[in-house]
Structures are given as structure tokens and as C-alpha cells.
Design a protein around this motif. Sequence first.
Motif, PDB file in Angstrom:
ATOM      1  N   PHE A   1       0.836  -1.209   0.000  1.00 21.62           N
ATOM      2  CA  PHE A   1       0.000   0.000   0.000  1.00 21.62           C
ATOM      3  C   PHE A   1       0.871   1.258   0.000  1.00 21.62           C
ATOM      4  CE2 PHE A   1      -2.609   3.330   1.835  1.00 21.62           C
ATOM      5  CZ  PHE A   1      -3.846   3.128   1.226  1.00 21.62           C
ATOM      6  N   ALA A   2       1.892   1.269   0.870  1.00 21.82           N
ATOM      7  CA  ALA A   2       2.769   2.437   0.991  1.00 21.82           C
ATOM      8  C   ALA A   2       3.543   2.683  -0.306  1.00 21.82           C
ATOM      9  CB  ALA A   2       3.732   2.253   2.154  1.00 21.82           C
ATOM     10  N   GLU A   3       3.978   1.606  -0.960  1.00 23.05           N
ATOM     11  CA  GLU A   3       4.721   1.745  -2.213  1.00 23.05           C
ATOM     12  C   GLU A   3       3.892   2.483  -3.265  1.00 23.05           C
ATOM     13  OE1 GLU A   3       7.587  -2.244  -2.263  1.00 23.05           O
ATOM     14  OE2 GLU A   3       5.599  -2.277  -3.205  1.00 23.05           O
ATOM     15  N   ARG A   4       2.646   2.075  -3.401  1.00 21.91           N
ATOM     16  CA  ARG A   4       1.798   2.661  -4.439  1.00 21.91           C
ATOM     17  C   ARG A   4       1.378   4.089  -4.099  1.00 21.91           C
ATOM     18  NH1 ARG A   4       2.367  -2.218  -4.768  1.00 21.91           N
ATOM     19  NH2 ARG A   4       2.032  -3.410  -6.701  1.00 21.91           N
ATOM     20  N   LEU A   5       1.031   4.303  -2.865  1.00 26.45           N
ATOM     21  CA  LEU A   5       0.631   5.645  -2.466  1.00 26.45           C
ATOM     22  C   LEU A   5       1.824   6.600  -2.536  1.00 26.45           C
ATOM     23  CD1 LEU A   5      -1.743   7.319  -1.500  1.00 26.45           C
ATOM     24  CD2 LEU A   5      -1.099   6.773   0.858  1.00 26.45           C
ATOM     25  N   GLY A   6       2.970   6.142  -2.054  1.00 25.65           N
ATOM     26  CA  GLY A   6       4.172   6.976  -2.059  1.00 25.65           C
ATOM     27  C   GLY A   6       4.653   7.280  -3.468  1.00 25.65           C
ATOM     28  N   MET A   7       4.688   6.252  -4.310  1.00 25.03           N
ATOM     29  CA  MET A   7       5.126   6.455  -5.687  1.00 25.03           C
ATOM     30  C   MET A   7       4.181   7.402  -6.421  1.00 25.03           C
ATOM     31  SD  MET A   7       7.405   5.780  -7.919  1.00 25.03           S
ATOM     32  CE  MET A   7       7.547   6.244  -9.647  1.00 25.03           C
ATOM     33  N   GLY A   8       2.883   7.228  -6.196  1.00 24.18           N
ATOM     34  CA  GLY A   8       1.899   8.091  -6.834  1.00 24.18           C
ATOM     35  C   GLY A   8       2.044   9.532  -6.390  1.00 24.18           C
ATOM     36  N   ALA A   9       2.197   9.752  -5.087  1.00 26.79           N
ATOM     37  CA  ALA A   9       2.315  11.105  -4.559  1.00 26.79           C
ATOM     38  C   ALA A   9       3.591  11.782  -5.069  1.00 26.79           C
ATOM     39  CB  ALA A   9       2.311  11.069  -3.029  1.00 26.79           C
ATOM     40  N   LEU A  10       4.700  11.048  -5.069  1.00 25.10           N
ATOM     41  CA  LEU A  10       5.975  11.614  -5.526  1.00 25.10           C
ATOM     42  C   LEU A  10       5.906  11.985  -7.005  1.00 25.10           C
ATOM     43  CD1 LEU A  10       8.951  12.295  -5.023  1.00 25.10           C
ATOM     44  CD2 LEU A  10       9.514   9.905  -5.560  1.00 25.10           C
ATOM     45  N   THR A  11       5.380  11.086  -7.808  1.00 25.91           N
ATOM     46  CA  THR A  11       5.272  11.356  -9.247  1.00 25.91           C
ATOM     47  C   THR A  11       4.364  12.550  -9.515  1.00 25.91           C
ATOM     48  OG1 THR A  11       5.556   8.993  -9.711  1.00 25.91           O
ATOM     49  CG2 THR A  11       4.657  10.360 -11.483  1.00 25.91           C
ATOM     50  N   GLY A  12       3.236  12.586  -8.826  1.00 30.18           N
ATOM     51  CA  GLY A  12       2.294  13.693  -9.004  1.00 30.18           C
ATOM     52  C   GLY A  12       2.917  15.029  -8.661  1.00 30.18           C
ATOM     53  N   LEU A  13       3.686  15.076  -7.581  1.00 29.67           N
ATOM     54  CA  LEU A  13       4.338  16.318  -7.170  1.00 29.67           C
ATOM     55  C   LEU A  13       5.384  16.772  -8.195  1.00 29.67           C
ATOM     56  CD1 LEU A  13       4.818  15.660  -3.335  1.00 29.67           C
ATOM     57  CD2 LEU A  13       3.319  17.366  -4.386  1.00 29.67           C
TER      58      LEU A  13
END
Length: 409
Positions: A191-203
Motif C-alpha cells: 500500500f505504501a509503495e503505491r501511495l508513495g510512488m503516486g504522490a511523488l510522481t504527481g508532485l
Amino acid sequence: MSIHVDPGLVALVAAIVGLGVGAQFLAAKYRVPSVLFLIVAGLAIGPEGLGIITADTFGEALSTIVGVSVAIIVFEGSFRLEVETLRNAPRAVWWLITVGAAIAFLGTALTVRLLLGASWDVSLLVGALLVATGPTVIAPILAVVPVREAVATTLETEGIVNDVTAAILAIVLFKAMTAQELAPRGYVLLFAERLGMGALTGLVVAAVVWYLLTQVDLPSPAAPQVARLLTLAAAVVAFAIADSVFSEAGIAAAATAGFTLGNLDLPHRESILQFKQDVTLLVLSFVFITLAALLEFAELLALGVAGLAVVAVLMMFLRPLIVLLSTAGGGFSIRERLFISFVGPRGIIPASVATLFAIRLQTETPPSDPAGADILLGTVFLVILVTVVLEAGFARQFAAALGVIQSDD
């Protein structure tokens, strides 16, 4: 070099777009959420109707088309979500997206397990998917049912946030299900991998777009168009980059990019917003009609009375319980709390992800689970169909009966 164009496919795409625009026109004229007309249109041209669209029409490209479309839809919803609005949002919002989402997840899973006899794996998967209400169905309702700002903000924020968390939670559970063996900490890591990767990419994508729009000089006549196209590209690029690393991280990336850009001081903001809304309407129309066209009544009828009982529990017990608990002492009148309880239709995220999972359960999962696939797909689509028809179709009448409509422009 000659390019072969399939006239039939071109005509089909044109017909879908035309039906989508027609649905928007009817929605505006009769003050009924467009989602209702879109589903009817999809059923009419699908295998259960005229048979114009079948499961093989778009082939393997359908999941990609749906994924990119969802990214655009989520991006647009997040773009309109301002920090100031969240700061002033009722505390009920935070309860709905945390404790409320957890109750919806576990309560739905338990209901599916007890009433349909599904395995715990499939039950939890259905529970995760049906947490999402989503901007794709909430926005059309609020467009024709003007309610107090606090009520609208609560419903919109719940939909946007739960769309992202539900999709990520579902993919984590599915990966755990197919892996057979996974320690509890493994769920958290996925869960953390996907949420973290998504947030970082979006930023990162949002930062690049902001820099290009604010620090690079463009000729005045071209600037508004470039601004619109760059923000549209941001949604697709953020989704593609994150999703290529971790499946379903793309939705979090699109949401993060949209939210970040929506809260920055961008030039031509109104032009961007109007353009995004128009594109989203077309994309929403295409996806809803296409997915509704793939719906087979046999999958719904196979659930029998137990399937209807699941929908009844979700609509008449679980949703009201969650909302009444979350909004207690939150500044809402009892009439507004009842309206929020009534508005909880499911939409694109559950439909698209459930379709993908069902295909994999039937063919790829070792061992394959056709029965689980039928329960998954049938339950999710039955809930979508009933909640959209009843809750989206009668939202305005219910709001008028409760007296929560603010104006009737």
C-alpha cells in the motif's frame, strides 16, 4: 505506406461520443444526473441490447483506455479541490475518509461473505472496491442538486479521496490473494509503495508544469491553449509514469498532480478549468457507456435474491450508519445527514478495476477462480447499477423532499 482505418470502429466511437453528448443534453434539460442516461445508453448498445459493443470490440486496449480516462477524471476532480476548502471542511469529511471508509470496507466484505458465501479473499476484494463513491458519479449529482457548500464539499472530498485509496487497497489485496502467502507487514508495504510512488510522481509532474507555465515566456495568443494542453498532459503523464512502476499507483499520481496544480497560482486558471471539465465530460461519457455495454445480465441474475440483499444492506444500513456516525455533531441538520446517507453511488473505479480482476481470476490466477470472478463482477456491477439508478436518478427529488436544495437556477 497506407494506414488502415476500420470504418466500423470509427463509427462506433462516434456513436458513443454522440450518445454521451446526448446524455449530457438530457441531463441539463431534465435536471437528472447524466450518469443515469449514460448507463441506459450503454445497456442499449451492449450485448443485452443491440449488440453493437461486445467484450472483443476494444480487446486488450480497453483496460488501458479506461485507466487513462480515470486518470483524467480523477485529475479534474482533484484540481477543483482547494486547500482552503479542505481547511474549512466539516470534520465529518475526515471521519468519512478514515473510520467511515474502514467500516465500509469491512462491513461490505462481511456482508458479501455471509449472504453470497464468497471466499474471504473475494469478499475483501469486493469490500475494497465498493468503498469508492467517486467524483464520476457525485459531480453529476451535485451539478443538478445544488446543496449547501458544506454538504457538497463533504460528498466531493469523500469521493475523490476514497477513489484513490479504494483502488490502491484493492490492488494490494489482489496481489496478496494471487501471491497466496503474505505477511501482515507485506500489505502495508504494498500500500505504501503505491501511495508513495503516486504522490511523488504527481508532485514532480505538477512542479514541471508549474515551472513551464509561470517561468517560460510564451506569445500571448498561444498561452491559454498551451496552459490547457499542459495540464491535460500532466494527468496522463503522471498516471503513465507511476503506473509503469507500480500498478494502480497512477491514480494516486493523477490525484496528487491535480490537487497540487489546483492549489498553485496558475495563469489562465479559469480557461484550464473549463477545458478540463469539457474533456472530463467526454471521457466520462465514453467510459461509462462502454463499461455499461459490457454488462451481462446473466452475471447479475446468478446472484439471485442474495445479491439484492447485499445491495439493500449497503444502501439502507451500512451507508446511513457510516454517515450518521461520521456527521454526529458536525454542524449538519438531520435532513442534510439523511441526504448524504442517500448519496453514495458507486462508479468508474469499481467497475473498471473489477472487470480487470475478474479477467485475471478466470485465466491467470494460480489456481484460477471462475466462481470468485463471477461473484466479484456480478456484485460490483449490481451495486453500481442499483445505486446509480436509485440514488443518482432520484437525488434531486429526495433532496427536494428533505428541503436541502439551496436554489433552483
